[in-house]
Design a protein around this motif. Structure first.
Motif, PDB file in Angstrom:
ATOM      1  N   MET A 110      42.613 -37.789  80.174  1.00 25.72           N
ATOM      2  CA  MET A 110      42.954 -36.382  80.352  1.00 25.72           C
ATOM      3  C   MET A 110      44.330 -36.173  80.940  1.00 25.72           C
ATOM      4  SD  MET A 110      39.281 -35.022  81.680  1.00 25.72           S
ATOM      5  CE  MET A 110      39.251 -36.190  83.015  1.00 25.72           C
TER       6      MET A 110
ATOM      7  N   ILE B 268      33.314 -37.540  84.716  1.00 27.85           N
ATOM      8  CA  ILE B 268      32.735 -36.810  83.593  1.00 27.85           C
ATOM      9  C   ILE B 268      31.362 -36.262  83.967  1.00 27.85           C
ATOM     10  CG2 ILE B 268      31.792 -37.042  81.273  1.00 27.85           C
ATOM     11  CD1 ILE B 268      34.736 -36.859  81.194  1.00 27.85           C
TER      12      ILE B 268
ATOM     13  N   ALA C  24      30.823 -33.347  86.441  1.00 28.29           N
ATOM     14  CA  ALA C  24      31.210 -31.991  86.062  1.00 28.29           C
ATOM     15  C   ALA C  24      29.974 -31.146  85.787  1.00 28.29           C
ATOM     16  CB  ALA C  24      32.103 -32.037  84.822  1.00 28.29           C
TER      17      ALA C  24
ATOM     18  N   ASN D  54      35.472 -31.369  90.452  1.00 28.71           N
ATOM     19  CA  ASN D  54      34.372 -31.839  89.614  1.00 28.71           C
ATOM     20  C   ASN D  54      33.818 -33.186  90.078  1.00 28.71           C
ATOM     21  OD1 ASN D  54      37.103 -32.496  88.467  1.00 28.71           O
ATOM     22  ND2 ASN D  54      35.866 -33.985  87.383  1.00 28.71           N
TER      23      ASN D  54
ATOM     24  N   CYS E 107      41.798 -31.944  88.928  1.00 28.10           N
ATOM     25  CA  CYS E 107      40.744 -32.884  88.544  1.00 28.10           C
ATOM     26  C   CYS E 107      40.074 -33.532  89.754  1.00 28.10           C
ATOM     27  CB  CYS E 107      41.301 -33.960  87.608  1.00 28.10           C
ATOM     28  SG  CYS E 107      40.039 -34.747  86.577  1.00 28.10           S
TER      29      CYS E 107
ATOM     30  N   VAL F 194      37.411 -30.337  85.280  1.00 26.00           N
ATOM     31  CA  VAL F 194      36.621 -30.711  84.113  1.00 26.00           C
ATOM     32  C   VAL F 194      35.294 -29.960  84.142  1.00 26.00           C
ATOM     33  CG1 VAL F 194      35.490 -32.593  82.885  1.00 26.00           C
ATOM     34  CG2 VAL F 194      37.679 -32.975  84.004  1.00 26.00           C
TER      35      VAL F 194
ATOM     36  N   VAL G 296      38.399 -32.482  75.883  1.00 20.52           N
ATOM     37  CA  VAL G 296      38.512 -33.873  76.319  1.00 20.52           C
ATOM     38  C   VAL G 296      37.705 -34.747  75.373  1.00 20.52           C
ATOM     39  CG1 VAL G 296      37.998 -35.514  78.162  1.00 20.52           C
ATOM     40  CG2 VAL G 296      38.812 -33.211  78.726  1.00 20.52           C
TER      41      VAL G 296
ATOM     42  N   SER H 187      38.860 -29.646  79.864  1.00 20.22           N
ATOM     43  CA  SER H 187      39.699 -29.443  81.028  1.00 20.22           C
ATOM     44  C   SER H 187      40.116 -27.973  81.030  1.00 20.22           C
ATOM     45  CB  SER H 187      40.941 -30.343  80.953  1.00 20.22           C
ATOM     46  OG  SER H 187      41.927 -29.875  81.846  1.00 20.22           O
TER      47      SER H 187
ATOM     48  N   CYS I 238      44.011 -33.769  85.184  1.00 20.02           N
ATOM     49  CA  CYS I 238      43.495 -33.288  83.899  1.00 20.02           C
ATOM     50  C   CYS I 238      44.196 -31.999  83.477  1.00 20.02           C
ATOM     51  CB  CYS I 238      41.980 -33.068  83.961  1.00 20.02           C
ATOM     52  SG  CYS I 238      41.452 -31.846  85.170  1.00 20.02           S
TER      53      CYS I 238
END
Length: 269
Positions: free
Chosen positions: A46, A205, A208, A157, A154, A184, A234, A262, A66
């Motif tokens: 990202m 990931i 999030a 999250n 970023c 995210v 993403v 993002s 990100c």
């Protein structure tokens, strides 16, 4: 230690390792391989290109952002800016270029190693109006009504209690001031095996939440004029998925009507 504390400790450990190994890697990974194994290929899934921005410092860019929150933050000369999850200092140095010599920039990070790295980067450049604090952004070590702008890239999250964070952002902002955060978010229901995977969690990931829920948390913290300034899809490379997930989980993930994005969002106190 409860589950939320355990998640935070896992993330802190991974990002502390990234700080210690960044000189070997030079391009970090928000969602990819273990930062302690530089022999592996590292994916900056990202990461945005900061290099053309005023104030950019290559050795402070670990490649784990990100978005470009400072691009939409409306930072003005003389502003006090707080950067949440400041890492090695990249966004702080860019914010300093916007706020000028009369401004003040405060970076907060919960990794001792990251704060030490940021201090060294600032000292090397002789910056006297940029400071870095070790602290939890769910309980920021700054007084009420401190900041004209809060930025973050970023980071939110990664942490489980987003309601606490947005309330803290509201507390430290001056009345009429604003935040700009790149983060995210998810859309759709992901396989439980995906979201429960510890390494994917630390890789930012699975930690999030749904975009709709994310924006609701901002509303619940009493912000107004909430606006999504930018959205970017993403895409996780197959090589990263295969490193963290089994074939069955990957198949479920790809078959689902899901998306990872993002977003850069702003809001006013």
């Amino acid at each position: 230690m409860n589950s939320n504390q355990a998640k935070k400790e896992m993330v802190k450990q991974q990002y502390s390792e990234l700080a210690m190994n960044s000189d070997l890697l030079k391009s970090g990974c928000c969602c990819g391989t273990n930062p302690t194994t530089p022999s592996k290929k590292v994916f900056t899934i990202m990461s945005e290109d900061y290099s053309q921005l005023k104030g950019y410092e290559a050795d402070a860019d670990l490649g784990v952002g990100c978005g470009l929150p400072t691009e939409y933050a409306g930072i003005k000369e003389g502003d006090t800016v707080i950067d949440l999850g400041s890492g090695a200092g990249n966004d702080c140095f860019i914010a300093r270029a916007e706020a000028g010599e009369s401004g003040r920039v405060i970076g907060i990070d919960f990794s001792t190693q990251m704060v030490e790295k940021a201090h060294k980067n600032a000292a090397k450049r002789g910056y006297t109006n940029v400071e870095f604090m070790e602290g939890d952004i769910e309980e920021m070590p700054v007084p009420d009504n401190t900041a004209d702008v809060v930025v973050s890239n970023c980071v939110l999250n990664l942490l489980p209690e987003k309601d606490k964070i947005f309330k803290e952002i509201y507390r430290v902002l001056k009345k009429g001031s604003h935040f700009c955060i790149s983060d995210v978010v998810l859309n759709g229901i992901f396989p439980k095996e995906f979201t429960d995977n510890a390494s994917m969690y630390a890789g930012c990931i699975a930690s999030a939440i749904q975009k709709e829920d994310y924006l609701k948390e901002i509303e619940k913290a009493n912000f107004t004029n909430i606006k999504v300034e930018r959205t970017k899809t993403v895409v996780i490379p197959d090589e990263v998925l295969e490193e963290h997930l089994d074939e069955a989980t990957i198949a479920k993930y790809k078959a689902g009507n899901v998306g990872i994005y993002s977003i850069t969002v702003t809001g006013v106190k």
